[in-house]
Design an enzyme around this catalytic site. Sequence first.
Site, PDB file in Angstrom:
ATOM      1  N   ASN A   9       0.884  -1.173   0.000  1.00  0.00           N
ATOM      2  CA  ASN A   9       0.000   0.000   0.000  1.00  0.00           C
ATOM      3  C   ASN A   9       0.915   1.214   0.000  1.00  0.00           C
ATOM      4  OD1 ASN A   9      -1.753   2.082   0.453  1.00  0.00           O
ATOM      5  ND2 ASN A   9      -2.353   1.437   2.522  1.00  0.00           N
ATOM      6  N   GLU A  96      -6.657   4.797   7.722  1.00  0.00           N
ATOM      7  CA  GLU A  96      -6.412   6.224   7.445  1.00  0.00           C
ATOM      8  C   GLU A  96      -7.640   6.856   6.793  1.00  0.00           C
ATOM      9  OE1 GLU A  96      -2.736   5.520   5.408  1.00  0.00           O
ATOM     10  OE2 GLU A  96      -1.797   5.008   7.319  1.00  0.00           O
ATOM     11  N   GLU A 166      -5.267  -4.888  10.381  1.00  0.00           N
ATOM     12  CA  GLU A 166      -4.243  -3.869  10.617  1.00  0.00           C
ATOM     13  C   GLU A 166      -4.538  -3.148  11.929  1.00  0.00           C
ATOM     14  OE1 GLU A 166      -2.244  -2.606   6.727  1.00  0.00           O
ATOM     15  OE2 GLU A 166      -3.978  -1.332   6.956  1.00  0.00           O
ATOM     16  N   GLY A 172       2.668   2.377  10.755  1.00  0.00           N
ATOM     17  CA  GLY A 172       3.625   3.476  10.616  1.00  0.00           C
ATOM     18  C   GLY A 172       4.326   3.860  11.908  1.00  0.00           C
TER      19      GLY A 172
HETATM   20  P1  13P Z   1       3.143   0.505   7.595  1.00  0.00           P
HETATM   21  O1  13P Z   1       3.667  -0.786   7.008  1.00  0.00           O
HETATM   22  O2  13P Z   1       3.867   1.717   7.082  1.00  0.00           O
HETATM   23  O3  13P Z   1       3.051   0.439   9.076  1.00  0.00           O
HETATM   24  O4  13P Z   1       1.650   0.659   7.045  1.00  0.00           O
HETATM   25  C1  13P Z   1       0.799  -0.420   7.140  1.00  0.00           C
HETATM   26  C2  13P Z   1      -0.433  -0.095   6.392  1.00  0.00           C
HETATM   27  O5  13P Z   1      -1.190   0.780   6.777  1.00  0.00           O
HETATM   28  C3  13P Z   1      -0.691  -0.836   5.160  1.00  0.00           C
HETATM   29  O6  13P Z   1      -1.968  -0.588   4.685  1.00  0.00           O
END
Ligand code: 13P
Length: 252
Positions: A9, A96, A166, A172
């Site tokens: 992503n 998000e 997730e 992040g």
């Molecule tokens: P990160 O791998 O940057 O933590 O993001 C995960 C994510 O939101 C994938 O959709």
Amino acid sequence: MRKPIIAGNWKMNNTAQETKNLLNELIPLVKDAKCEVVVCVPYTDLYAASEILKGTNIGLGAQNVHWADKGAYTGEISADMLLELGVKYVIIGHSERRQYFGETDETVNKRVIQALKKGLIPIVCIGETESERENGLTDEVNRRQLTIGLKDISAEDIQKIVIAYEPVWAIGTGKTATDQDADETIGKIREILGKMFSKDIAQGLRIQYGGSMNAKNAQGLMSMPEIDGGLIGGASLKAQDFSIIVKAADNF
Ligand code: 13P
């Protein structure tokens, strides 16, 4: 056997030119992958990506889709627009989108229904926030997101989707769920899906983990029996790191 699926992503990263560079680096690194490999790029990169990915084993995905066929929805993108560019997958309900753009379980449901009607494979994201986790609400939140987000989906259609668990606190942040934690929660998600559809259907559904998954921790996460792949943010922006995650998935 569930075929692992590793999806990048990219979020709001990479111009069209940067997309060409990254994909040209990535294609040879993952060309022998046994797992399913997908990149979900920004809308403005789809055309460039679709041209470069022709004839490769990397599937193309978008990061959202509107629920209407067409019409007065300024700033939105329809399934037909995506399909014409060779898009096969679409992320729906990313945290998000829920956190910053007012996405709800109800709008997730409308988008999933439209994606399935049009033949796109939805990657449906669910997961709890840090405070929900601290209050012991993880399973309840996942149950609510699944029950409403997948409402009115037929037993036949549900088998086409991919779920991404997730945990919001792991996205992040560099904080990953432990292998065991992620496995246990995904096992519970499978139980919930088993009650919503059937045990057999739930056993066949692919459920990814997402949240700070990277080249170092991918092997451990992928070795867990319930985890069928990953939805990768930051680490999908580096061809080498992403290809290491793909290789980790190939071992299981
Ligand atoms: P990160 O791998 O940057 O933590 O993001 C995960 C994510 O939101 C994938 O959709």
